[in-house]
Design a protein around this motif. Structure first.
Motif, PDB file in Angstrom:
ATOM      1  N   LEU A   1       5.966   1.170   8.868  1.00 50.78           N
ATOM      2  CA  LEU A   1       6.508   2.515   9.051  1.00 50.78           C
ATOM      3  C   LEU A   1       5.423   3.568   8.882  1.00 50.78           C
ATOM      4  O   LEU A   1       5.372   4.544   9.630  1.00 50.78           O
ATOM      5  CB  LEU A   1       7.651   2.764   8.068  1.00 50.78           C
ATOM      6  N   TYR A   2       4.551   3.352   7.919  1.00 50.74           N
ATOM      7  CA  TYR A   2       3.447   4.286   7.698  1.00 50.74           C
ATOM      8  C   TYR A   2       2.523   4.325   8.912  1.00 50.74           C
ATOM      9  O   TYR A   2       2.113   5.384   9.369  1.00 50.74           O
ATOM     10  CB  TYR A   2       2.669   3.886   6.442  1.00 50.74           C
ATOM     11  N   GLU A   3       2.220   3.144   9.439  1.00 52.41           N
ATOM     12  CA  GLU A   3       1.297   3.061  10.583  1.00 52.41           C
ATOM     13  C   GLU A   3       1.871   3.654  11.856  1.00 52.41           C
ATOM     14  O   GLU A   3       1.145   4.282  12.624  1.00 52.41           O
ATOM     15  CB  GLU A   3       0.881   1.604  10.829  1.00 52.41           C
ATOM     16  N   ILE A   4       3.148   3.455  12.112  1.00 53.12           N
ATOM     17  CA  ILE A   4       3.739   3.960  13.355  1.00 53.12           C
ATOM     18  C   ILE A   4       4.224   5.395  13.250  1.00 53.12           C
ATOM     19  O   ILE A   4       4.521   6.023  14.269  1.00 53.12           O
ATOM     20  CB  ILE A   4       4.880   3.052  13.859  1.00 53.12           C
TER      21      ILE A   4
ATOM     22  N   ARG B   1       0.827  -1.202   0.000  1.00 53.50           N
ATOM     23  CA  ARG B   1       0.000   0.000   0.000  1.00 53.50           C
ATOM     24  C   ARG B   1       0.854   1.243   0.000  1.00 53.50           C
ATOM     25  O   ARG B   1       0.580   2.172  -0.726  1.00 53.50           O
ATOM     26  CB  ARG B   1      -0.879   0.037   1.248  1.00 53.50           C
ATOM     27  N   PHE B   2       1.852   1.283   0.858  1.00 50.67           N
ATOM     28  CA  PHE B   2       2.641   2.487   1.042  1.00 50.67           C
ATOM     29  C   PHE B   2       4.086   2.246   0.640  1.00 50.67           C
ATOM     30  O   PHE B   2       4.705   1.296   1.088  1.00 50.67           O
ATOM     31  CB  PHE B   2       2.565   2.965   2.492  1.00 50.67           C
TER      32      PHE B   2
ATOM     33  N   ARG C   1       3.851  12.891   4.718  1.00 53.85           N
ATOM     34  CA  ARG C   1       5.163  12.876   5.357  1.00 53.85           C
ATOM     35  C   ARG C   1       4.961  12.536   6.820  1.00 53.85           C
ATOM     36  O   ARG C   1       4.067  13.060   7.470  1.00 53.85           O
ATOM     37  CB  ARG C   1       5.856  14.231   5.219  1.00 53.85           C
ATOM     38  N   LYS C   2       5.820  11.645   7.327  1.00 59.78           N
ATOM     39  CA  LYS C   2       5.692  11.191   8.703  1.00 59.78           C
ATOM     40  C   LYS C   2       7.060  11.133   9.360  1.00 59.78           C
ATOM     41  O   LYS C   2       8.059  10.849   8.706  1.00 59.78           O
ATOM     42  CB  LYS C   2       5.047   9.802   8.757  1.00 59.78           C
ATOM     43  N   ILE C   3       7.055  11.384  10.666  1.00 60.07           N
ATOM     44  CA  ILE C   3       8.259  11.183  11.468  1.00 60.07           C
ATOM     45  C   ILE C   3       8.161   9.786  12.071  1.00 60.07           C
ATOM     46  O   ILE C   3       7.145   9.436  12.671  1.00 60.07           O
ATOM     47  CB  ILE C   3       8.374  12.221  12.593  1.00 60.07           C
TER      48      ILE C   3
ATOM     49  N   LYS D   1      15.566   9.149  14.460  1.00 57.63           N
ATOM     50  CA  LYS D   1      14.320   9.580  13.829  1.00 57.63           C
ATOM     51  C   LYS D   1      14.544   9.897  12.361  1.00 57.63           C
ATOM     52  O   LYS D   1      15.559  10.474  11.984  1.00 57.63           O
ATOM     53  CB  LYS D   1      13.766  10.835  14.510  1.00 57.63           C
ATOM     54  N   LEU D   2      13.561   9.498  11.559  1.00 59.22           N
ATOM     55  CA  LEU D   2      13.578   9.805  10.131  1.00 59.22           C
ATOM     56  C   LEU D   2      12.284  10.517   9.754  1.00 59.22           C
ATOM     57  O   LEU D   2      11.245  10.281  10.361  1.00 59.22           O
ATOM     58  CB  LEU D   2      13.666   8.522   9.303  1.00 59.22           C
ATOM     59  N   ILE D   3      12.373  11.363   8.744  1.00 62.71           N
ATOM     60  CA  ILE D   3      11.179  11.892   8.098  1.00 62.71           C
ATOM     61  C   ILE D   3      11.046  11.117   6.804  1.00 62.71           C
ATOM     62  O   ILE D   3      11.983  11.068   6.004  1.00 62.71           O
ATOM     63  CB  ILE D   3      11.289  13.393   7.807  1.00 62.71           C
ATOM     64  N   LEU D   4       9.886  10.499   6.603  1.00 61.90           N
ATOM     65  CA  LEU D   4       9.654   9.682   5.413  1.00 61.90           C
ATOM     66  C   LEU D   4       8.472  10.238   4.639  1.00 61.90           C
ATOM     67  O   LEU D   4       7.453  10.599   5.225  1.00 61.90           O
ATOM     68  CB  LEU D   4       9.371   8.233   5.823  1.00 61.90           C
ATOM     69  N   LYS D   5       8.619  10.301   3.332  1.00 56.78           N
ATOM     70  CA  LYS D   5       7.520  10.711   2.462  1.00 56.78           C
ATOM     71  C   LYS D   5       7.060   9.484   1.691  1.00 56.78           C
ATOM     72  O   LYS D   5       7.860   8.791   1.080  1.00 56.78           O
ATOM     73  CB  LYS D   5       7.957  11.806   1.494  1.00 56.78           C
ATOM     74  N   PHE D   6       5.752   9.246   1.724  1.00 56.01           N
ATOM     75  CA  PHE D   6       5.181   8.050   1.114  1.00 56.01           C
ATOM     76  C   PHE D   6       4.531   8.373  -0.224  1.00 56.01           C
ATOM     77  O   PHE D   6       4.348   9.538  -0.584  1.00 56.01           O
ATOM     78  CB  PHE D   6       4.172   7.418   2.077  1.00 56.01           C
TER      79      PHE D   6
END
Length: 93
Positions: A86-89, A12-13, A35-37, A25-30
């Motif tokens: 990662l998307y969920e958390i 999905r992501f 964008r999520k930390i 910590k990472l900033i991730l763009k899906f």
């Protein structure tokens, strides 16, 4: 910057971009442009797995990239994470 967009039918992501924020910590763009930390501190501290415990060293933690095959973050030592988890958390920015 290289476009790391990938398309994989089973996920999905998929991560498109990543940025080291601080310590663990990472900033991730899906692929849905959210964008999520994601904070890996608790996972790294509580785990006994050989690969993830190496990430306690911030210099090792900072050496990561997006795996183009699976669309997730992967460290140089081979440790990776399911992008859906990662998307969920992750915490929305």
């Amino acid at each position: 910057e290289v476009d790391n967009t990938i398309h994989h039918i089973f996920m999905r992501f998929i991560m498109k971009k990543k940025l080291w924020l601080e310590k663990n910590k990472l900033i991730l763009k899906f692929n849905n442009n959210e964008r999520k930390i994601v904070d890996f501190e608790e996972e790294i501290v509580s785990s006994t797995g050989e690969l993830i415990t190496q990430l306690k060293d911030v210099n090792v933690f900072k050496k990561f990239h997006i795996d183009r095959t699976f669309g997730t973050v992967e460290w140089e030592n081979g440790f990776d994470y399911d992008p859906d988890i990662l998307y969920e958390i992750g915490i929305n920015l």
